[in-house]
Scaffold this active site. Structure first.
Site, PDB file in Angstrom:
ATOM      1  N   GLY A 122       0.834  -1.266   0.082  1.00 21.54           N
ATOM      2  CA  GLY A 122      -0.159   0.086   0.010  1.00 21.54           C
ATOM      3  C   GLY A 122       0.845   1.243  -0.079  1.00 21.54           C
ATOM      4  N   GLY A 192      21.022  -8.011  23.090  1.00 18.59           N
ATOM      5  CA  GLY A 192      19.675  -7.471  23.340  1.00 18.59           C
ATOM      6  C   GLY A 192      18.914  -8.971  23.416  1.00 18.59           C
ATOM      7  N   VAL A 193      17.491  -8.569  23.213  1.00 14.22           N
ATOM      8  CA  VAL A 193      16.605  -9.645  23.460  1.00 14.22           C
ATOM      9  C   VAL A 193      16.740 -10.550  22.187  1.00 14.22           C
ATOM     10  CG1 VAL A 193      13.906 -10.125  23.881  1.00 14.22           C
ATOM     11  CG2 VAL A 193      14.937  -7.786  23.918  1.00 14.22           C
ATOM     12  N   ILE A 194      16.861 -10.183  21.180  1.00 14.05           N
ATOM     13  CA  ILE A 194      17.171 -11.331  20.000  1.00 14.05           C
ATOM     14  C   ILE A 194      18.304 -12.057  19.966  1.00 14.05           C
ATOM     15  CG2 ILE A 194      17.350 -11.720  17.487  1.00 14.05           C
ATOM     16  CD1 ILE A 194      15.570  -9.216  16.788  1.00 14.05           C
ATOM     17  N   ALA A 330       5.045  -6.909  20.298  1.00 18.67           N
ATOM     18  CA  ALA A 330       3.814  -7.232  19.772  1.00 18.67           C
ATOM     19  C   ALA A 330       2.679  -6.513  20.273  1.00 18.67           C
ATOM     20  CB  ALA A 330       3.688  -8.736  19.510  1.00 18.67           C
ATOM     21  N   HIS A 454      -1.602 -23.866  46.034  1.00 14.32           N
ATOM     22  CA  HIS A 454      -0.556 -24.520  46.560  1.00 14.32           C
ATOM     23  C   HIS A 454      -0.462 -26.227  45.911  1.00 14.32           C
ATOM     24  CE1 HIS A 454       2.839 -25.921  48.879  1.00 14.32           C
ATOM     25  NE2 HIS A 454       2.052 -27.011  49.302  1.00 14.32           N
TER      26      HIS A 454
END
Ligand code: FAD
Ligand code: NAI
Length: 475
Positions: A122, A192-194, A330, A454
């Protein structure tokens, strides 16, 4: 004749597809344009998250964790495996099936909610008081118009200047999730996270993994106590992480990559790797959007500039998710998408940035919400802290996973919960209780007074809340 809609969403990742569904639920005629293609050239809705992000990474994290358990975790439970072997092709095929199920699930949801889907790119053609005109090119070829447009075009991996991604030797997240054999020596730039999640996958499957990180401290955004524990646990698992390095050069050979760098002391180092993953952050994706044609302003870092409500400078054009400021997560994209759809329909959508959870799906898992202890100190907030180790939790002992702890931070006067930090088993699920509590502005005493099943790991959350008032029962 162009087709006209109340709302057109550009991008079918978690921000875009959820915005489209919500807009349609609210009775607005809605279209969503997404260009992602599967290997057969068909649509693959879900964006980065579904195709090369959250979903495939979690599939491989799960499979590789099973492999690691079978290799060394089961023995303690009296389960002895005589000969263990890895069928990587099957593991990757399973990952592809999980991705496909998610792609198809979104197509089904579009049909169910009467969202019109266009498969293609688009691009803005023009915008004026009568609305916005968008050209779709690709499998669908159309010109469509709408009063409201939501841009949710996501992000792309950031490359190192002298090491463009070829997805053979130098890999982005896409290549890191699709290696057809386990590399003997895997290099990763960026802890980092990746870097940590992909490093965990390939380490568990047998690679020697070295992660090179420019910053002097690991996981700068996490609570320092959690980051310190994470560093210890990652080292035990054999993830070699070198902090405070500076890349000097990358030489891409025929079958290997050589990384030259200065270590934290400034000494020159050289490492050779069979594959190199570059995970140094992501950049907003406005490629091909032709944002100029609509007069949409970008900020100095290339993100679409938006206000707190995700409005761009052009009336009727909104932007959400990774392509705008804020964490690249996300669930943050989804929340923004829903809020914008509701605002377009005249409602009062809201996103609370203070209660967006963070999760890192390593072993141990790491999850947090709200402020870290260092942030509270910097802001000179008077707080009380309470922690509880999984070592003292019966369910964790039964599971055979007692690493880590839960930590609560609460306002010293009002006892309102300001942050919760978890490192340990199922942290990704346990954090939800803290998110709910903080969203309702609960106090640590509220959590401490609630009955928790529990034996369950969630008792560690209750105990950490009790520990704020120095009255933990089991530690
Ligand atoms: P995207 O998911 O990037 O979607 C954008 C979509 O728009 C894409 O399909 C793209 O093709 C399409 N598009 C772009 N331009 C156009 C155009 N002009 N026309 C038509 N279509 C277009 N986040 C988490 O919260 N949890 C996790 O566990 C997690 N794991 C991750 C693991 C990895 C390896 C990576 C890379 C990311 C991970 N993330 C995770 C981050 C998460 O994937 C992103 O935050 C999320 O996908 C952003 O959603 P989005 O809708 O803004 O954009
Ligand atoms: P990141 O921002 O998490 O980490 C990048 C790391 O690379 C940082 O530690 C940074 O200091 C380092 N770095 C930057 N330039 C460097 C250089 N030249 N040399 C060495 N190190 C360098 O980004 P990452 O890991 O690429 O992930 C991108 C985004 O995807 C994240 O922002 C995250 O929000 C999202 N994501 C989320 C996941 C989750 O929620 N579990 C999983 C994976 C990704």
């Amino acid at each position: 004749m162009s087709k006209n809609f109340d709302v057109v969403v550009i991008g079918g990742g978690p921000g875009g597809y959820v915005a489209a569904i919500r807009a349609a639920q609210l009775g607005l005629s809605t279209a969503c344009i997404d260009e992602w293609k599967n290997e057969k050239g068909g649509p693959a809705l879900g964006g980065t998250c579904t195709n090369v992000g959250c979903i495939p990474s979690k599939a491989l994290l799960q499979s590789s964790e099973h492999f690691a358990h079978a290799g060394h975790g089961f023995a303690e439970h009296g389960i002895e495996i005589k000969s263990l072997s890895l069928n990587l092709k099957k593991m990757l095929d399973r990952k592809a099936t999980v991705v496909k199920q998610n792609n198809e699930g979104i197509l089904y949801l579009f049909k169910k909610n009467k969202v019109t889907f266009f498969h293609g790119r688009g691009s803005f053609e023009k915008s004026d008081a009568s609305g916005h005109q968008i050209r779709v090119t690709g499998s669908s070829e159309e010109t469509i118009t709408a009063k409201n447009v939501i841009v949710a075009t996501g992000s792309l991996p950031r490359a190192l200047a002298d090491a463009p991604f070829d997805e053979k030797l130098v890999l982005s997240n896409t290549g890191a999730l699709a290696m057809q054999e386990v590399p003997k020596r895997l290099g990763i730039i960026g802890a980092g996270v990746i870097g940590l999640e992909m490093g965990s996958v390939w380490r568990r499957l047998g690679s020697e993994v070295k992660i090179l990180e420019v910053l002097p401290a690991l996981l700068g955004a996490a609570d320092t106590q959690i980051a310190a524990e994470a560093g210890k646990q990652f080292a035990k698992l054999g993830l070699q992480i070198e902090l405070g390095i500076k890349i000097a050069g990358i030489d891409i050979g025929k079958n290997e990559v050589t990384v030259s760098y200065a270590d934290a002391k400034g000494s020159e180092q050289k490492e050779r790797f069979d594959r190199l993953v570059v995970s140094i952050g992501r950049v907003p994706n406005t490629q091909g959007l032709n944002a100029d044609a609509a007069g949409i302003k970008l900020d100095e870092r290339g993100f679409i500039a938006v206000d707190d409500d995700c409005r761009t400078n052009v009336p009727g054009i909104w932007a959400v998710g990774d392509v705008v400021r804020g964490p690249m997560l996300a669930h943050k994209s989804e929340e923004e998408g829903v809020a914008v759809a509701e605002r377009i329909a005249g409602q009062h959508g809201h996103v609370d940035f203070n209660t967006i959870p963070w999760v890192i799906y390593t072993t141990p898992e790491i999850a947090w919400v709200g402020k870290t202890e260092q942030q509270l100190k910097e802001a000179k907030v008077d707080y009380r802290a309470g922690s509880f180790p999984f070592l003292a939790n019966g369910r964790a002992r039964a599971l055979g996973d007692t690493t880590g702890f839960v930590k609560f931070l609460a306002d010293a006067k009002s006892d309102e919960i300001l942050g919760v930090h978890i490192i340990g088993p199922n942290a990704s699920e346990l954090i939800a209780e803290a998110v709910v509590a903080m969203s309702f502005r609960a106090s640590s005493e509220d959590i401490a007074r609630i009955c928790h099943a529990h034996p369950s790991l969630s008792e560690a959350v209750k105990e950490a809340a009790l520990a704020v008032d120095k009255r933990a029962l089991n530690f």
